[in-house]
Design a protein around this motif. Structure first.
Motif, PDB file in Angstrom:
ATOM      1  N   ASP A 174       0.862  -1.179   0.000  1.00  0.00           N
ATOM      2  CA  ASP A 174       0.000   0.000   0.000  1.00  0.00           C
ATOM      3  C   ASP A 174       0.899   1.230   0.000  1.00  0.00           C
ATOM      4  O   ASP A 174       1.926   1.263   0.686  1.00  0.00           O
ATOM      5  CB  ASP A 174      -0.908   0.016   1.224  1.00  0.00           C
ATOM      6  N   ALA A 175       0.510   2.248  -0.762  1.00  0.00           N
ATOM      7  CA  ALA A 175       1.371   3.414  -0.946  1.00  0.00           C
ATOM      8  C   ALA A 175       1.680   4.133   0.362  1.00  0.00           C
ATOM      9  O   ALA A 175       2.770   4.702   0.511  1.00  0.00           O
ATOM     10  CB  ALA A 175       0.721   4.389  -1.934  1.00  0.00           C
TER      11      ALA A 175
ATOM     12  N   ARG B 139       4.037  -0.181   3.485  1.00  0.00           N
ATOM     13  CA  ARG B 139       5.022  -0.144   2.417  1.00  0.00           C
ATOM     14  C   ARG B 139       5.961  -1.362   2.449  1.00  0.00           C
ATOM     15  O   ARG B 139       7.105  -1.280   1.996  1.00  0.00           O
ATOM     16  CB  ARG B 139       5.813   1.161   2.444  1.00  0.00           C
TER      17      ARG B 139
END
Length: 289
Positions: free
Chosen positions: A113-114, A118
């Motif tokens: 996930d950004a 991470r």
């Protein structure tokens, strides 16, 4: 006769193409680098172009990646009005990507996930996929790209006012190249999307990168705009490797679309000197360009 595209066809095409894309520079890019070398008068620029040509040769002959950043996988399926897509046509793509990256020992660069998580997914999935309908009977083309982080990080989307016009587009492109172009590993191939909406314009810029650098736009107006934008980019003097020279970009490719009367959406998608992309004709026996 109706053409049917299945998830296994798409996954098999992705699995087969990835190792080749990672290690073989497309012919049009390699020819573009050679042409740039023939006219480059900056010693540092010539040295970078020589190194890029040598790197491409070594990668192809030794079957090693052109770049340590083997990118994220972008897959776009173009289908005509008479082509049937059976179910979730991308259902097996992530498995194909995971196997291809593992077996070819390519770097995995995708995080879960950004912002929330991470951690590396460990297999370079998910791939980023979309379907793009085209008004072309029988069309069934799979566009693939291994997109590095440096070139995407140098890209941008800007919502210009209509009054900015063509000069505003030129100015924004030149500003982007001056600020970030050196980080995208020039000589570049630059995709420009103009029009649509905020969420659609970036797709225009990404897809137009698939057009070879030796294939000018069919519309003469677009061809003139591409030539003008390329000249403006190369006039910056950023040059190969960002070390100065005449060739900051091999080509600028433009795609346009309708938009709202109050808008002038602009997307700039940088493509690096290792433009790893191919187009596979799924309607034939796997021919690719």
């Amino acid at each position: 006769m109706e053409t049917i595209i299945t998830k296994s066809q798409v996954a098999d095409a992705v699995y087969t193409a990835i190792p080749r894309l990672a290690c073989e520079l497309p012919a049009d890019i390699e020819a573009g680098i050679a042409a740039a070398r023939a006219v480059e008068d900056n010693p540092r620029g010539r040295a970078v172009l020589d190194q890029l040509a040598e790197n491409a040769r070594i990668a192809r002959e030794d079957r090693v990646p052109l770049c340590q950043d083997t990118g994220t996988v972008w897959a776009s399926l173009e289908i005509g009005p008479d082509v049937l897509v059976a179910g979730d046509v991308f259902a097996d793509v992530d498995d194909a990507v995971a196997r291809a990256y593992d077996e070819a020992r390519l770097r995995k660069s995708v995080v879960r996930d950004a912002i929330l998580d991470r951690a590396n997914t460990g297999d370079n999935t998910p791939a980023f996929c979309d379907i793009h309908p085209v008004d072309e009977p029988g069309a069934a083309r799979l566009h693939l790209m291994l997109k590095g982080g440096g070139s995407d990080n140098a890209s941008r989307v800007v919502m210009l006012v209509p009054g900015a016009g063509k000069q505003g587009i030129v100015d924004e492109l030149v500003r982007c190249v001056r600020e970030k172009g050196a980080n995208a590993c020039p000589p570049l191939v630059i995709g420009i999307g103009i029009g649509g909406t905020f969420d659609k314009v970036a797709g225009l810029a990404k897809r137009v990168l698939m057009r070879p650098v030796d294939e000018p736009a069919a519309d003469p107006r677009l061809r003139m705009l591409e030539e003008e934008l390329l000249a403006a980019v190369n006039d910056t003097g950023v040059g190969p490797g960002g070390l100065g020279g005449a060739t900051t970009a091999l080509a600028v490719r433009v795609a346009t679309a309708p938009c709202h009367i109050a808008a002038l959406p602009l997307a700039i998608n940088m493509g690096c000197s290792a433009m790893r992309r191919c187009t596979i004709d799924l309607a034939s026996e796997g021919g690719a360009r």
